[in-house]
Design a protein around this motif. Structure first.
Motif, mmCIF file in Angstrom:
data_model
loop_
_atom_site.group_PDB
_atom_site.id
_atom_site.type_symbol
_atom_site.label_atom_id
_atom_site.label_comp_id
_atom_site.label_asym_id
_atom_site.label_seq_id
_atom_site.Cartn_x
_atom_site.Cartn_y
_atom_site.Cartn_z
ATOM 1 N N LEU A 207 0.682 -1.266 -0.086
ATOM 2 C CA LEU A 207 0.189 0.057 -0.080
ATOM 3 C C LEU A 207 0.867 1.331 0.007
ATOM 4 O O LEU A 207 2.258 1.342 0.193
ATOM 5 C CB LEU A 207 -1.018 0.073 1.318
ATOM 6 C CG LEU A 207 -1.813 -1.132 1.187
ATOM 7 C CD1 LEU A 207 -2.615 -1.068 2.745
ATOM 8 C CD2 LEU A 207 -2.935 -1.128 0.305
ATOM 9 N N GLU A 208 0.342 2.569 -0.419
ATOM 10 C CA GLU A 208 0.932 3.499 -0.381
ATOM 11 C C GLU A 208 1.290 4.039 1.189
ATOM 12 O O GLU A 208 0.740 3.413 2.108
ATOM 13 C CB GLU A 208 0.104 4.835 -0.951
ATOM 14 C CG GLU A 208 -0.225 4.434 -2.307
ATOM 15 C CD GLU A 208 -0.973 5.784 -2.769
ATOM 16 O OE1 GLU A 208 -1.362 5.729 -4.210
ATOM 17 O OE2 GLU A 208 -1.428 6.578 -1.966
ATOM 18 N N GLY A 209 2.231 4.710 1.228
ATOM 19 C CA GLY A 209 2.806 5.094 2.615
ATOM 20 C C GLY A 209 3.601 4.107 3.400
ATOM 21 O O GLY A 209 4.547 3.272 2.492
ATOM 22 N N ASN A 210 3.309 3.823 4.452
ATOM 23 C CA ASN A 210 4.203 2.616 5.287
ATOM 24 C C ASN A 210 3.016 2.065 6.159
ATOM 25 O O ASN A 210 2.879 1.981 7.336
ATOM 26 C CB ASN A 210 5.050 3.466 6.448
ATOM 27 C CG ASN A 210 6.249 4.427 5.830
ATOM 28 O OD1 ASN A 210 6.982 4.058 5.027
ATOM 29 N ND2 ASN A 210 6.077 5.767 5.997
ATOM 30 N N PRO A 211 2.427 0.830 5.405
ATOM 31 C CA PRO A 211 1.608 0.049 5.978
ATOM 32 C C PRO A 211 2.054 -0.865 7.110
ATOM 33 O O PRO A 211 1.500 -1.467 7.875
ATOM 34 C CB PRO A 211 1.115 -0.677 4.668
ATOM 35 C CG PRO A 211 2.059 -0.869 3.970
ATOM 36 C CD PRO A 211 2.939 0.690 3.786
ATOM 37 N N GLY A 212 3.296 -1.161 6.890
ATOM 38 C CA GLY A 212 4.163 -2.104 7.842
ATOM 39 C C GLY A 212 4.214 -3.619 7.464
ATOM 40 O O GLY A 212 4.604 -4.379 8.242
ATOM 41 N N TYR A 213 3.602 -3.522 6.321
ATOM 42 C CA TYR A 213 3.763 -4.969 5.681
ATOM 43 C C TYR A 213 3.637 -4.861 4.257
ATOM 44 O O TYR A 213 3.410 -4.018 3.511
ATOM 45 C CB TYR A 213 2.598 -5.879 6.067
ATOM 46 C CG TYR A 213 1.096 -5.621 5.475
ATOM 47 C CD1 TYR A 213 0.913 -6.378 4.321
ATOM 48 C CD2 TYR A 213 0.278 -4.477 5.711
ATOM 49 C CE1 TYR A 213 -0.529 -6.138 3.551
ATOM 50 C CE2 TYR A 213 -0.842 -4.303 4.947
ATOM 51 C CZ TYR A 213 -1.111 -4.937 4.021
ATOM 52 O OH TYR A 213 -2.404 -4.811 3.462
ATOM 53 N N ALA A 214 3.891 -6.238 3.470
ATOM 54 C CA ALA A 214 3.900 -6.338 1.964
ATOM 55 C C ALA A 214 3.603 -7.837 1.840
ATOM 56 O O ALA A 214 3.785 -8.707 2.440
ATOM 57 C CB ALA A 214 5.245 -5.767 1.538
ATOM 58 N N VAL A 215 2.889 -8.193 0.829
ATOM 59 C CA VAL A 215 2.493 -9.511 0.416
ATOM 60 C C VAL A 215 3.244 -9.560 -0.987
ATOM 61 O O VAL A 215 3.417 -8.626 -1.869
ATOM 62 C CB VAL A 215 0.816 -9.648 0.274
ATOM 63 C CG1 VAL A 215 0.247 -8.792 -0.662
ATOM 64 C CG2 VAL A 215 0.850 -11.095 0.154
ATOM 65 N N GLY A 216 3.414 -10.868 -1.236
ATOM 66 C CA GLY A 216 3.901 -11.382 -2.535
ATOM 67 C C GLY A 216 3.147 -12.436 -3.188
ATOM 68 O O GLY A 216 2.519 -13.037 -2.582
#
Length: 242
Positions: free
Chosen positions: A203-212
């Motif tokens: 997500l935009e900004g700093n969501p604190g996670y990422a998915v692949g």
């Protein structure tokens, strides 16, 4: 004009003309012979001919060097075969090694895809992911009924520790999930020796996670344990499993 016959007397007009011609010719002096200029022009023409002959010879030498095979043996000798010690004959053509595929590290990484919260993201094969500030949801639209229900994973309930990565699977779809600080940009999933590069969504900004997500052989409870690595854009390791 015929020369006067010494045995025949000349008339007055002819004699006067002859004397006038002799007087005029006696005053004319030929210019000096330009020997140095003639030699200079001759040397210039010789150099020009030599240059015209040298150019085709140089071109032929270059073409010959390109066409001839490059032997790896000693000077003037064909290269020896490393397996049997046999030298290649004068008519033999050295075999060309097949081109090697580029190393995985040489291929460019897929660019991180930034999406809006709540935006359905089609990831292929009828699969859809939806990211929000507190969860990641997956829907399989190929199921009967069009996949009306989502399977969601919370990113804020504390069930997954910060600075760690987990993986969810659905058939051949592999979905690593990183929770923690840093900007995840690279994810790899290794299953039974096969290393896959996952496409990263955030997500935009700093969501604190990422998915692949990546497509592979799938993950099962009785199969080999997958290995997951998450790094930032500079290659610094953020998390790995196990």
């Amino acid at each position: 004009m015929n020369a006067p016959d010494p045995g025949r007397p000349e008339d007055g007009a002819a004699a006067s003309l002859r004397r006038a011609l002799h007087a005029t010719a006696g005053e004319l002096a030929p210019p000096p012979y330009p020997a140095e200029r003639v030699r200079r022009l001759g040397r210039r023409r010789v150099r020009t001919r030599r240059a015209l002959v040298a150019v085709p010879a140089a071109v032929a030498a270059v073409l010959t060097a390109v066409a001839l095979p490059q032997w790896s043996g000693g000077e003037g000798l064909p290269a020896a075969d490393s397996a049997g010690g046999k030298a290649l004959g004068p008519r033999a053509t050295p075999s060309l090694a097949p081109a090697q595929p580029p190393a995985p590290s040489a291929r460019p990484w897929p660019a991180v895809r930034t999406v809006r919260a709540g935006e359905p993201v089609e990831i292929g094969r009828g699969q859809v992911l939806t990211l929000s500030t507190d969860q990641v949801c997956h829907r399989d639209t190929t199921e009967p009924g069009g996949g009306v229900e989502d399977t969601c994973k919370s990113v804020s309930d504390g069930n997954q520790a910060s600075g760690s990565v987990s993986i969810q699977g659905s058939g051949t779809l592999l979905r690593p999930l990183y929770i923690g600080p840093g900007r995840a940009a690279r994810m790899t999933v290794e299953v039974d020796g096969e290393v896959l590069r996952a496409q990263v969504l955030t997500l935009e900004g700093n969501p604190g996670y990422a998915v692949g997500y990546a497509w592979g052989a799938g993950v099962s409870f009785d199969g080999p344990t997958p290995k997951i690595r998450v790094s930032d854009a500079e290659g610094e390791l953020l998390a790995e499993f196990p």
